[in-house]
Design an enzyme around this catalytic site. Structure first.
Site, PDB file in Angstrom:
ATOM      1  CB  CYS A  12       1.903 -12.112 -12.663  1.00  0.00           C
ATOM      2  SG  CYS A  12       3.538 -11.209 -13.125  1.00  0.00           S
ATOM      3  CD  GLU A 144       8.373  -3.470  -8.427  1.00  0.00           C
ATOM      4  OE1 GLU A 144       8.224  -4.824  -8.480  1.00  0.00           O
ATOM      5  OE2 GLU A 144       7.612  -2.882  -7.716  1.00  0.00           O
ATOM      6  CB  THR A 182       4.576  -5.171  -7.469  1.00  0.00           C
ATOM      7  OG1 THR A 182       6.136  -5.678  -7.939  1.00  0.00           O
ATOM      8  CG2 THR A 182       4.346  -3.839  -8.206  1.00  0.00           C
ATOM      9  CB  CYS A 210       1.241  -7.052  -7.538  1.00  0.00           C
ATOM     10  SG  CYS A 210       0.370  -7.828  -8.956  1.00  0.00           S
ATOM     11  CB  SER A 239      12.409 -10.890  -4.685  1.00  0.00           C
ATOM     12  OG  SER A 239      11.241 -10.081  -5.377  1.00  0.00           O
ATOM     13  CB  SER A 282       9.593 -14.862 -13.631  1.00  0.00           C
ATOM     14  OG  SER A 282      10.189 -15.122 -12.288  1.00  0.00           O
TER      15      SER A 282
HETATM   16 FE1  F3S Z   1       3.500  -9.254 -12.184  1.00  0.00          FE
HETATM   17 FE2  F3S Z   1       2.970  -6.751 -12.651  1.00  0.00          FE
HETATM   18 FE3  F3S Z   1       2.200  -7.917 -10.408  1.00  0.00          FE
HETATM   19  S1  F3S Z   1       4.896  -7.956 -13.189  1.00  0.00           S
HETATM   20  S2  F3S Z   1       3.708  -9.315  -9.820  1.00  0.00           S
HETATM   21  S3  F3S Z   1       1.611  -8.434 -12.694  1.00  0.00           S
HETATM   22  S4  F3S Z   1       3.277  -5.911 -10.559  1.00  0.00           S
END
Ligand code: F3S
Length: 299
Positions: A12, A144, A182, A210, A239, A282
């Protein structure tokens, strides 16, 4: 047989930004530390370790680094000069106290907290100053969430389930500020909002889930619904990757969760027409491509 990648998969914005920050810092010649692994992906962390990036696991290691006698994560126990070291805060962010501690210790502190997480820090800090009770929906053990909690200046509660939301109460008339980790599940968050509405709580509800998470979840669900076999690539501590696995498993009985290609032991019946692939936020692109190519070539 077709192999299809979900419309949104992999790094992301926030994770890419944090990793780019680490690479930029490597080029400066300083000794680079990350406070916790930069992402929940062992492959990425291993690659960075090979480039000399050390992971500081906790506050004690941070103190040791500031004192100039940090034992490196590779275990050599070498002395590192803290003056020529930089500590990078990862995309998940850290508590205010941890950040201040780094600064007070005189460490160069480079903040790669994802701007979306940083926004939550600002919201909860302000809400606390305004006397609100902050509620965070999320996993209390997730870094987080620990970080967000650490920016609260007043009462704070972490809720993970609808049951916990039902049991939750606030002092008479106290306003509530509801935010979310998020990567929290959007439907669960909505249920919790409804519970709070039923209870008649006043205050702010800020959906801080997010988009990257929602987009990945939606794309994974759509693909898994049509796929005969689904492969989810992600770190075992990630997660959002685990959630993708959960979602895909509901739609597709043959869903595999793998960290690297080595974990993939595919046995595809002849009738398989479509293999779907998705990856957590990730998971690096090269790993996704490797898995895609492997399935295309071998089946
Ligand atoms: Fe990534 Fe930031 Fe969203 S780390 S999952 S863009 S809150």
């Amino acid at each position: 047989m077709e192999v299809k990648l979900a419309e949104c998969a992999g790094f992301c914005f926030g994770v890419k930004r944090a990793i780019d920050t680490v690479y930029e810092q490597i080029d400066t010649g300083k000794t680079i530390y990350t406070y916790g692994p930069i992402v929940h992906n062992e492959e990425v962390v291993k690659e960075l370790e090979q480039k000399g990036v050390h992971v500081i696991e906790d506050k004690d290691e941070l103190t040791a680094l500031a004192a100039g006698d940090q034992a490196t994560s590779s275990g050599e126990g070498a002395r590192q000069e803290s003056q020529n070291a930089a500590v990078i805060i990862r995309a998940h962010g850290v508590s205010k106290a941890t950040q201040e501690r780094m600064e007070q210790m005189g460490l160069e502190c480079i903040d790669a907290t994802c701007p979306f997480v940083k926004r939550i820090h600002r919201i909860v800090e302000k809400a606390g100053k305004e006397g609100m009770h902050v509620v965070i929906t999320g996993n209390p053990g997730h870094p987080e969430v620990e970080g967000i909690k650490g920016w609260c200046t007043g009462p704070v509660t972490i809720l993970e389930t609808e049951e916990e939301a039902e049991k939750f109460t606030v002092e008479n008339g106290q306003k509530v500020c509801l935010v979310s980790q998020t990567t929290f599940n959007y439907n669960k968050f909505q249920y919790i909002v409804e519970i709070f509405q039923k209870k008649g709580y006043n205050g702010n509800v800020v959906n801080t889930i997010c988009n990257a998470t929602e987009e990945r979840q939606r794309a994974a669900r759509t693909l898994a619904a049509e796929a005969d076999v689904m492969i989810v690539i992600g770190g075992k501590h990630s997660s959002n990757s685990k959630k993708l696995y959960e979602i895909c498993s509901r739609e597709c009985a043959h869903t595999y969760f793998i960290q690297t290609l080595d974990d993939l032991h595919l046995e595809l019946p002849k009738a398989v027409r479509l293999v779907g692939i998705t990856a957590g936020a990730s998971t690096p692109n090269n790993l996704i491509e490797e898995v895609q190519n492997y399935v295309r070539i071998n089946f």
